[in-house]
Design a protein around this motif. Structure first.
Motif, mmCIF file in Angstrom:
data_model
loop_
_atom_site.group_PDB
_atom_site.id
_atom_site.type_symbol
_atom_site.label_atom_id
_atom_site.label_comp_id
_atom_site.label_asym_id
_atom_site.label_seq_id
_atom_site.Cartn_x
_atom_site.Cartn_y
_atom_site.Cartn_z
ATOM 1 N N MET A 251 0.834 -1.197 0.000
ATOM 2 C CA MET A 251 0.000 0.000 0.000
ATOM 3 C C MET A 251 0.874 1.254 0.000
ATOM 4 N N LYS A 252 1.928 1.245 0.788
ATOM 5 C CA LYS A 252 2.823 2.400 0.870
ATOM 6 C C LYS A 252 3.431 2.710 -0.495
ATOM 7 N N PHE A 253 3.931 1.694 -1.188
ATOM 8 C CA PHE A 253 4.554 1.908 -2.488
ATOM 9 C C PHE A 253 3.527 2.308 -3.545
ATOM 10 N N GLU A 254 2.335 1.730 -3.469
ATOM 11 C CA GLU A 254 1.269 2.084 -4.415
ATOM 12 C C GLU A 254 0.872 3.552 -4.249
ATOM 13 N N ILE A 255 0.684 3.986 -3.011
ATOM 14 C CA ILE A 255 0.301 5.371 -2.752
ATOM 15 C C ILE A 255 1.417 6.319 -3.164
ATOM 16 N N ALA A 256 2.652 5.988 -2.845
ATOM 17 C CA ALA A 256 3.778 6.835 -3.243
ATOM 18 C C ALA A 256 3.816 6.983 -4.759
ATOM 19 N N ARG A 257 3.580 5.894 -5.464
ATOM 20 C CA ARG A 257 3.568 5.930 -6.933
ATOM 21 C C ARG A 257 2.443 6.841 -7.423
ATOM 22 N N GLU A 258 1.249 6.714 -6.825
ATOM 23 C CA GLU A 258 0.113 7.557 -7.206
ATOM 24 C C GLU A 258 0.415 9.034 -6.971
ATOM 25 N N LEU A 259 1.170 9.340 -5.921
ATOM 26 C CA LEU A 259 1.494 10.718 -5.585
ATOM 27 C C LEU A 259 2.726 11.228 -6.335
ATOM 28 N N GLY A 260 3.384 10.361 -7.092
ATOM 29 C CA GLY A 260 4.572 10.752 -7.838
ATOM 30 C C GLY A 260 5.811 10.888 -6.971
ATOM 31 N N ILE A 261 5.823 10.163 -5.846
ATOM 32 C CA ILE A 261 6.959 10.197 -4.927
ATOM 33 C C ILE A 261 7.793 8.941 -5.163
ATOM 34 N N ASN A 262 9.100 9.121 -5.295
ATOM 35 C CA ASN A 262 9.994 8.016 -5.624
ATOM 36 C C ASN A 262 10.423 7.261 -4.367
ATOM 37 N N PHE A 263 9.520 6.423 -3.843
ATOM 38 C CA PHE A 263 9.833 5.583 -2.696
ATOM 39 C C PHE A 263 10.616 4.382 -3.182
ATOM 40 N N LYS A 264 11.523 3.899 -2.350
ATOM 41 C CA LYS A 264 12.287 2.710 -2.710
ATOM 42 C C LYS A 264 12.400 1.806 -1.481
ATOM 43 N N GLN A 265 12.773 0.571 -1.707
ATOM 44 C CA GLN A 265 12.988 -0.363 -0.605
ATOM 45 C C GLN A 265 14.116 0.166 0.265
ATOM 46 N N GLY A 266 13.969 0.055 1.566
ATOM 47 C CA GLY A 266 15.034 0.464 2.471
ATOM 48 C C GLY A 266 14.968 1.925 2.844
ATOM 49 N N TYR A 267 16.096 2.564 2.848
ATOM 50 C CA TYR A 267 16.255 3.932 3.340
ATOM 51 C C TYR A 267 15.623 4.962 2.403
ATOM 52 N N ASN A 268 14.778 5.822 2.962
ATOM 53 C CA ASN A 268 14.162 6.897 2.195
ATOM 54 C C ASN A 268 14.415 8.248 2.855
ATOM 55 N N GLY A 269 15.522 8.370 3.564
ATOM 56 C CA GLY A 269 15.854 9.596 4.274
ATOM 57 C C GLY A 269 16.158 10.771 3.368
ATOM 58 N N ASP A 270 16.344 10.494 2.087
ATOM 59 C CA ASP A 270 16.592 11.580 1.147
ATOM 60 C C ASP A 270 15.300 12.295 0.752
ATOM 61 N N LEU A 271 14.149 11.728 1.123
ATOM 62 C CA LEU A 271 12.866 12.372 0.843
ATOM 63 C C LEU A 271 12.549 13.370 1.950
ATOM 64 N N SER A 272 11.780 14.388 1.611
ATOM 65 C CA SER A 272 11.430 15.396 2.608
ATOM 66 C C SER A 272 10.396 14.852 3.593
#
Length: 71
Positions: A24-45
Motif C-alpha cells: 500500500m505504501k509503495f502504491e500510494i507513493a507511486r500515485e502521488l509521484g513520490i519516488n519511494f524505494k525499498q530500504g532507506y528513504n531519508g533523502d525524501l522530505s
C-alpha cells in the motif's frame, strides 16, 4: 507519549499484514509521484513522507468503514 511493552510504533501488530502495508505504501507513493524505494528513504522530505503516511491512514479508514458497513 510512551509505548507499552517492547512494541515499536513502526511494527505491524499483525505480522502477516506487513507485506500488505508495504505494498500500500509503495502504491500510494507511486500515485502521488513520490519516488519511494525499498530500504532507506531519508533523502525524501518530511512532507513527502508525511503525504504517503497520511494517505495510507485515509485509505485504511475508508476500508474499515466499508467493512463495518458490510460492503
Amino acid at each position: 507519549m510512551s509505548q507499552s511493552g517492547n512494541q515499536s510504533g513502526n511494527r505491524a501488530n499483525i505480522p502477516e499484514a506487513r507485506a500488505a502495508l508495504d505494498n500500500m505504501k509503495f502504491e500510494i507513493a507511486r500515485e502521488l509521484g513520490i519516488n519511494f524505494k525499498q530500504g532507506y528513504n531519508g533523502d525524501l522530505s518530511s512532507r513527502e513522507n508525511g503525504y504517503v503516511g497520511g494517505y495510507m491512514v485515509k485509505r485504511l479508514i475508508e476500508q474499515a468503514e466499508r467493512q463495518m458497513a458490510g460492503k
